[in-house]
Every structure is written in structure tokens, then in C-alpha cells.
Motif scaffolding. Structure first.
Motif, PDB file in Angstrom:
ATOM      1  N   THR A  84     -40.459  53.974  -9.356  1.00 23.64           N
ATOM      2  CA  THR A  84     -39.528  53.149 -10.128  1.00 23.64           C
ATOM      3  C   THR A  84     -39.369  53.678 -11.546  1.00 23.64           C
ATOM      4  O   THR A  84     -38.749  53.017 -12.372  1.00 23.64           O
ATOM      5  N   GLY A  85     -39.960  54.835 -11.833  1.00 24.35           N
ATOM      6  CA  GLY A  85     -39.727  55.481 -13.121  1.00 24.35           C
ATOM      7  C   GLY A  85     -40.820  55.266 -14.158  1.00 24.35           C
ATOM      8  O   GLY A  85     -40.587  55.490 -15.348  1.00 24.35           O
ATOM      9  N   THR A 126     -41.715  58.646 -15.904  1.00 26.74           N
ATOM     10  CA  THR A 126     -40.642  59.115 -16.796  1.00 26.74           C
ATOM     11  C   THR A 126     -40.631  58.314 -18.088  1.00 26.74           C
ATOM     12  O   THR A 126     -40.482  58.872 -19.182  1.00 26.74           O
ATOM     13  N   LEU A 127     -40.809  57.003 -17.975  1.00 30.91           N
ATOM     14  CA  LEU A 127     -40.788  56.166 -19.172  1.00 30.91           C
ATOM     15  C   LEU A 127     -42.020  56.431 -20.036  1.00 30.91           C
ATOM     16  O   LEU A 127     -41.923  56.475 -21.270  1.00 30.91           O
ATOM     17  N   THR A 176     -31.580  55.554  -6.936  1.00 29.74           N
ATOM     18  CA  THR A 176     -32.169  56.042  -8.191  1.00 29.74           C
ATOM     19  C   THR A 176     -32.499  57.526  -8.149  1.00 29.74           C
ATOM     20  O   THR A 176     -32.567  58.160  -9.197  1.00 29.74           O
ATOM     21  N   GLU A 210     -31.449  55.310 -18.443  1.00 29.64           N
ATOM     22  CA  GLU A 210     -32.209  56.528 -18.745  1.00 29.64           C
ATOM     23  C   GLU A 210     -33.313  56.231 -19.760  1.00 29.64           C
ATOM     24  O   GLU A 210     -33.100  55.513 -20.746  1.00 29.64           O
ATOM     25  N   ALA A 211     -34.479  56.832 -19.522  1.00 24.47           N
ATOM     26  CA  ALA A 211     -35.658  56.508 -20.320  1.00 24.47           C
ATOM     27  C   ALA A 211     -35.457  56.825 -21.800  1.00 24.47           C
ATOM     28  O   ALA A 211     -35.825  56.023 -22.669  1.00 24.47           O
ATOM     29  N   GLU A 236     -34.140  45.545 -16.019  1.00 20.95           N
ATOM     30  CA  GLU A 236     -33.812  46.857 -15.454  1.00 20.95           C
ATOM     31  C   GLU A 236     -33.552  47.794 -16.626  1.00 20.95           C
ATOM     32  O   GLU A 236     -33.296  47.329 -17.749  1.00 20.95           O
ATOM     33  N   ARG A 237     -33.585  49.072 -16.342  1.00 24.74           N
ATOM     34  CA  ARG A 237     -33.286  50.002 -17.425  1.00 24.74           C
ATOM     35  C   ARG A 237     -32.514  51.198 -16.900  1.00 24.74           C
ATOM     36  O   ARG A 237     -32.578  51.527 -15.710  1.00 24.74           O
ATOM     37  N   SER A 265     -37.781  48.782 -14.244  1.00 19.41           N
ATOM     38  CA  SER A 265     -37.617  49.860 -13.278  1.00 19.41           C
ATOM     39  C   SER A 265     -36.253  50.506 -13.489  1.00 19.41           C
ATOM     40  O   SER A 265     -35.309  49.855 -13.968  1.00 19.41           O
ATOM     41  N   TYR A 266     -36.212  51.764 -13.142  1.00 23.66           N
ATOM     42  CA  TYR A 266     -35.009  52.563 -13.395  1.00 23.66           C
ATOM     43  C   TYR A 266     -33.909  52.225 -12.393  1.00 23.66           C
ATOM     44  O   TYR A 266     -34.154  52.138 -11.194  1.00 23.66           O
ATOM     45  N   TRP A 270     -30.106  47.698 -20.761  1.00 14.04           N
ATOM     46  CA  TRP A 270     -31.407  47.149 -21.177  1.00 14.04           C
ATOM     47  C   TRP A 270     -31.173  45.737 -21.716  1.00 14.04           C
ATOM     48  O   TRP A 270     -30.601  45.563 -22.794  1.00 14.04           O
TER      49      TRP A 270
END
Lengths: 290, 379
Positions: free
Chosen positions: A143-144, A147-148, B248, A270-271, A267-268, A214-215, A221
Motif C-alpha cells: 500500500t506504499g 515509498t512514503l 496502484t 504520490e509520496a 488516501e494519498r 495508502s497509495y 490528501w
């Protein structure tokens, strides 16, 4: 790197092993292939202190006959001596290439440590510390989180973990760090990136903020602050041994929530774009809480 | 002496009653045993029926005082016949199942059975020579209560010792069987070997469009094929995550679901001719309701129908859910891994490799073999 399936066998002349203790769980991994042991160094659990093989409670066997297909098995009796002939080893991965064998082995190892760590709770989350404040990022697989975490480290945060928040009875979070994958875009020179990643948090801290995100491509945001009950339920769903040790999980999460962290959910996208928004939102929320 | 005779008679009666009754419950085995011991083929069926009747009659005769000696004599004759039959089988080296106690207990006619029958024959001889014992009711009347209790306990003790001995023997042989068993061979190996070309396929999707391996690889990305079956609960459980990953991770990995459908659900499609391929497999119509709930509910994309598991068969996959990675050239890039957790592991591994740039050299064009392996039903 070539596919493990096409590597030539690099058999060891005899079976070798590593044994280590992390969060009071003693683990050994035995193998007959030279490529296995170096890769264990990247596991956060293996960064803990070494211990005596005979003292280990949980044993993995990482074996291959041809150097191409690997069998990974786990001793389910958790250390009891094998005095009878019955087969007590459970399969973790069977006849898979080395990459896939490790990909299966690693989460199994973490779940075993999380299950048996007597004084700590493992919560699936990325963790960083920013300006002295510890930020937890709970989330399911893919879920990213990583990356975050990398984006936050790039923004000056200190790296704790990209997989698990390890929380003690007092609600403090410990580092559980492994080298972040080189594919994560970090920005800057290699030296600068390596320098940032080598600054792994050492000190356990209570969380100042917990961000459930989660991405989702194109998502905005829009953080929402969760109430205490919502926060506890969300954290329980990410606690690794919640089903097996629900009372422990509840007790530790309750301790953590006594530190009154800010809990946000959104939700988000791009980090890199979200990080400044996230940090400013935390500043605002924490200032309000103060 | 009287007690010894009573005990011997009752023991013989019990043995013959058990043997006769057990054989009556498995007459076919009794006939077979008679034939195996050398009774002529035509007589064996008759002997197979008469033998248990004779054994039961012998048992009854042994119990009553007036007929006890005759019963013992009959027992002796039968036992000597058994001894002769067993000895003959051993002499000829025949591996004969004695069928002594029918389905209750049977063993290969060998030294053990020979000795057991000779001992019983000796006991029968003892009754013939020194018997008969007094009538059982007279004998019981002559015993004190303490004697009867002691005798009863003794019999029970002997019985328990026999059971314990038998359990011990069974336990020993079971442990030995475990030791002698070949080492566990591990999970069944599924899938094509990494490095080999993936089989070509052309399958209809939920819209009735034909999707080929080439079209799925058209973005120059690795492809994760996840094989599903509608009846498999873990497939349903992993669907929400899979649908999310399809959205995703779409910049790095293509994820397609190959859904098994049965041959009965096969419906011809009008799009097949347009796709210029041999008729592939199936377009859902009659089963659409259930399937739609599965992929629409979670927003699953790239769902392809695999008639009677033929494409799964080409990939040598037999369980669901199970996932395998194909590199952008259509080469198998991982061994398959099954289960809800295994699918996540495979997707993660494909993503990691894509982000590492392992497949950057691939130009998106495939080096697939020219042989098109459409499913058998499509040809």
C-alpha cells in the motif's frame, strides 16, 4: 542480477547456519547454499545480536539440491529436541527459485518473531522520526509504506522501519530497520542517500502521530482525525498477532494511545507531493493538541 | 485337574467360536483360504462354508460335559488338518493368508500359526485323554466366591496382557514404518521452469474481447498471472487487494486473473472470428451472475476465462489461487506460488524486480515461439 533459476549451484561443503536473537526470540537458519547467508544480513531480525545455535527456539532450513530450486522449512515445535522420527518441519516455500524463496521466508520470519516476542507487539507499519516526533504509518502489504517512508527520510526524517512498528508494553516504538530497497527514489547523490539511510533511529519513542494512509493514483490528501475508538480498531487490524494474542495487542495499543498521538486517515497520491502536506498537517494538529 | 480341564475346554471353545463366527462374516475369504491350502477348486466353496459351521459345532460340543470329549476330538482333527495345511504351504513356499479368524485376525501361514495350532492340538489331546471335565455348573458350585473372583481376575489379566502385547507390536511396527518411509518429498512441484517461454493463449475477458499473452505484455512490463477458481474462498479473499494492486501498481506491473470455468459453461463468442484466432474458450453468459459479483464487487480488471483449466494446464498449475511472474518478453520469471499470502509475495517480487530495472532491456516485443498453443478445445 540474473534469475536465480539460472544460477549455477554454489553448494557448500557442509550445512552452515546463522543464529540470532531479536526481541527475545531466538532463530536459526541453516543452509547448504552459499548465496543464502549473505542475504540474511539484510533482514532486520538478523541485525540483532548473535546467539548460540543450540539455544534457538525457531529453526529454518533453507536447502537446495541443484542450486536452482530451494526448499524452506520451519521447525514448528519451536525448539524441542527432535528425538522421534516424525517429521515436524512445516513448509514455507517448496521448490522455488531463490528470490521467491526469500520473498516467502521473510514475512514468515517476521510473523514468527511477532508472534513469539514476549514483551513487544508487532504492528504492520512504516516508522520514522521527524524533528524528534515519531510517526507511525500503518498499512497492509503493497500500500506504499516503504515509498512514503523513503520520501519522509528524504525530507529529513530518521528511518526506523518500513515494515513493522515494534511496540513495548509502555507504548514505545523500537527500530526494526532493513536497508531500504535501492529502487526507492530518494533524490540527491548516492553518498547523501546512503548517509540519510545509515541514520537509523536507535531510541525507542512513543508515537506522536499515527497516519493511516495508502497509495491510490490521483487521490487527494484529505486527512481526517480519528477518534480514540476508531484509532484502536484500526491499529488492532494491523497488529500481527492480534488473532493469536488479542489481550496483549489490546494492552500494548492502549498503552500507546495513552501517549495521546494524533491519528489521521486519508488516501494519498504520490509520496513526494504528500510529505510536505502531511508534515504541515501534523504540525497543525500537534500544535492544537499542545 | 478338574479346573485345568474346565479351563482348557473353555479356552478351546472360545477359540473355535471366535474362528467360526469370524469366518461366517467373511465367507469369501474362508473359501479363498481353503483353496490356497490345497483344497480342490470345486470343493473349496463348500469347505469354506462347512469349516466355520464345524468350528462352531466343535465350540458348542466342548462346553457341555456329555459331548466335551467328542468336541475335543473334533477340535484335534481340525487342528491337525490346519497344521498339515500350513506345513504343506510352507514346504511349497506359498505365501498363503491363513484366514484363521476371518476379518478379526489373519496372518501369513507360517511358523507362528503352525506353533499356535500345535499347542491347541496338544490341549485338545489333553481333553481327549483326561477329559471330560465336570459339568460347568457343578464345577462352579464347587468353587468358593473368592476362587471364582480370582479366576475371573486371572482371565481378565491374561486378556489384558494379550491386548497390551498386541498394541506394543503394532506400535513397534508403525514406528519402524515411519523410519523406513522415504523422506518427505515436499510440496508437489507445479509450473513451468523459470527461463522457459510461457505458452501462448488467447482468452476472452469479461467484455467478450479476446486477450492474448502478447496483448497483456504489450506495455513492456512484467506480467503477473493469477489463476483463480470461482469456488475457491482464498481467491475471493485476495480479490480486494488484487484489484487495488491492479490500479496502484499499473505503472510497473500488469496483473491479470485467469478464471477457471467448466466446459459446461462454454458459450461460443462472436468476437472470436474478429480476433483472428482459433476459437479460444468461453464467454460467460449463463454463469455471468456469480462471476460478475466477484470481479465487479472488487473492481477486478483483466479477468480472462479459462475453459476447463486448459491454460492453467499449459502452465502446469493445478491449484488456486496461484500466481506466476512473466517477464516482458514472455519468459517465465518465477516459480509459481499459491495461497492468499503467496499471491501477495509474487506481486511484491514482480514489483521489486521491475523497480530494480531488471527488465529494462526488454523492448516490449516478445520472443515467443511461433507455435501457438491455444487450448485443445479451440482447435
Amino acid at each position: 542480477m540474473s534469475s536465480a533459476g539460472m544460477e549455477r549451484p554454489r553448494a557448500l561443503s557442509s550445512k552452515q547456519h546463522v543464529a540470532f536473537e531479536t526481541f527475545a526470540v531466538r532463530v536459526a537458519v541453516s543452509t547448504n547454499h552459499a548465496d543464502v547467508l549473505p542475504r540474511l544480513r539484510d533482514l532486520p531480525a538478523a541485525q540483532s545480536r548473535p546467539c548460540d545455535f543450540d539455544a534457538t527456539d525457531h529453526r529454518y532450513s533453507f536447502m537446495t539440491d541443484d542450486g536452482a530450486r530451494f526448499d524452506v522449512r520451519y521447525d514448528v515445535r519451536a525448539g524441542k529436541a527432535a528425538e522421534d522420527p516424525y517429521d515436524t518441519w512445516a513448509w514455507v516455500a517448496g521448490a522455488t527459485d531463490l528470490d521467491l524463496a526469500f520473498a516467502m521466508f521473510e514475512p514468515h520470519l517476521h510473523s514468527v518473531i511477532g508472534m513469539y516476542a514476549p514483551d513487544h507487539l508487532f504492528i504492520r507499519a512504516g516508522v520514522v522520526a521527524h524533528q524528534g516526533r515519531l510517526i507511525m504509518l500503518p498499512g497492509k502489504g503493497l500500500t506504499g509504506k516503504t515509498t512514503l517512508v523513503a520520501a519522509l527520510v528524504n525530507a529529513g526524517a530518521t528511518y526506523y522501519s518500513d515494515q513493522f512498528a515494534v511496540v513495548d508494553e509502555e507504548g514505545r516504538v523500537y527500530p526494526y530497520a532493513k536497508p531500504l530497497s535501492p529502487h526507492i527514489p530518494m533524490g540527491g547523490s548516492d553518498e547523501a542517500v546512503n548517509g540519510r539511510l545509515s541514520l537509523i533511529g536507535q531510541e525507542p519513542r512513543p508515537p506522536a502521530a499515527i497516519v493511516l494512509t495508502s497509495y491510490l493514483p490521483g487521490a487527494d490528501w484529505r486527512p481526517r482525525r480519528l477518534a480514540l475508538g476508531e484509532s484502536v480498531l484500526s491499529l488492532i487490524s494491523h497488529a500481527a498477532p492480534a488473532q493469536e494474542r488479542p489481550q496483549d495487542a489490546m494492552r500494548v495499543i492502549t498503552s500507546m494511545m495513552k501517549h495521546d498521538p494524533v491519528v489521521l486517515e486519508s488516501e494519498r497520491g504520490e509520496a513526494e507531493a504528500v510529505v510536505p502536506l502531511l508534515l504541515s498537517e501534523l504540525d497543525r494538529q500537534l500544535a492544537r493538541s499542545a | 485337574m478338574d479346573s485345568l480341564l474346565v479351563g482348557t475346554q473353555l479356552l478351546l471353545a472360545a477359540v473355535f467360536a471366535l474362528a467360526g463366527t469370524a469366518k461366517l462374516f467373511d465367507l469369501s475369504a474362508a473359501r479363498q483360504a481353503a483353496a490356497d491350502f490345497g483344497v480342490p477348486r470345486r470343493a473349496a466353496p463348500i469347505v469354506g462354508v462347512l469349516l466355520p459351521i464345524a468350528e462352531l459345532a466343535t465350540a458348542v460340543a466342548l462346553v457341555f460335559q456329555p459331548t466335551a470329549r467328542w468336541g475335543a476330538l473334533a477340535a484335534l482333527v481340525l487342528l491337525l488338518a490346519f497344521v498339515g495345511g500350513i506345513a504343506n504351504a510352507m514346504r511349497l513356499g506359498k505365501d498363503v493368508d491363513c484366514g484363521c479368524f476371518g476379518p478379526v485376525y489373519s496372518a501369513t501361514a507360517g511358523t507362528g500359526a503352525l506353533i499356535r495350532n500345535m499347542i491347541l492340538a496338544g490341549l485338545a489331546t489333553f481333553v481327549v485323554v483326561d477329559g471330560p471335565a465336570p459339568a460347568i455348573d457343578d464345577w462352579v458350585a464347587a468353587r468358593s466366591a473368592a476362587e471364582l473372583v480370582a479366576i475371573g481376575l486371572g482371565i481378565a489379566l491374561v486378556g489384558l496382557a494379550g491386548v497390551a502385547w498386541r498394541l506394543r507390536s503394532q506400535n513397534r511396527s508403525l514406528r519402524q514404518a515411519v523410519v523406513d518411509a522415504p523422506a518427505s518429498e515436499g510440496p508437489e512441484i507445479q509450473g513451468l521452469p523459470p527461463g522457459s517461454f510461457a505458452p501462448q493463449f488467447a482468452l476472452p475477458d469479461t467484455q467478450g474481447r479476446i486477450q492474448t499473452l502478447g496483448s497483456l505484455l504489450g506495455r513492456g512490463q512484467p506480467l503477473v498471472l493469477v489463476f483463480f477458481d470461482r469456488g475457491c474462498q482464498p481467491c475471493h479473499d485476495v480479490s480486494p487487494s488484487l484489484a487495488r494492486w491492479q490500479r496502484t501498481l499499473s505503472d510497473w506491473v500488469t496483473i491479470a486473473v485467469v478464471m477457471a470455468v467448466s466446459a459446461e459453461e462454454n458459450v461460443a463468442t462472436e468476437n472470436v472470428a474478429e480476433a483472428n484466432v482459433a476459437e479460444p474458450t468461453v464467454v460467460e453468459e449463463d454463469v455471468a451472475g456469480e462471476n460478475i459479483s466477484m470481479w465487479d464487487e472488487h473492481g477486478l480488471a483483466n479477468v480472462l476465462f479459462d475453459n476447463a483449466n486448459e491454460v492453467a494446464g499449459l502452465f502446469r498449475l493445478r491449484s488456486t489461487p496461484i500466481a506466476v511472474i512473466l517477464d516482458p518478453r514472455g519468459t517465465i520469471a518465477s516459480t509459481p506460488t499459491g495461497g492468499q499470502h503467496g499471491v501477495e509475495v509474487v506481486v511484491r517480487l514482480a514489483l521489486t524486480r521491475a523497480l530494480r530495472g531488471e527488465w529494462d532491456a526488454a523492448d516490449g516485443t516478445t520472443a515467443l515461439p511461433t507455435i501457438i498453443q491455444v487450448p485443445a478445445s479451440a482447435v
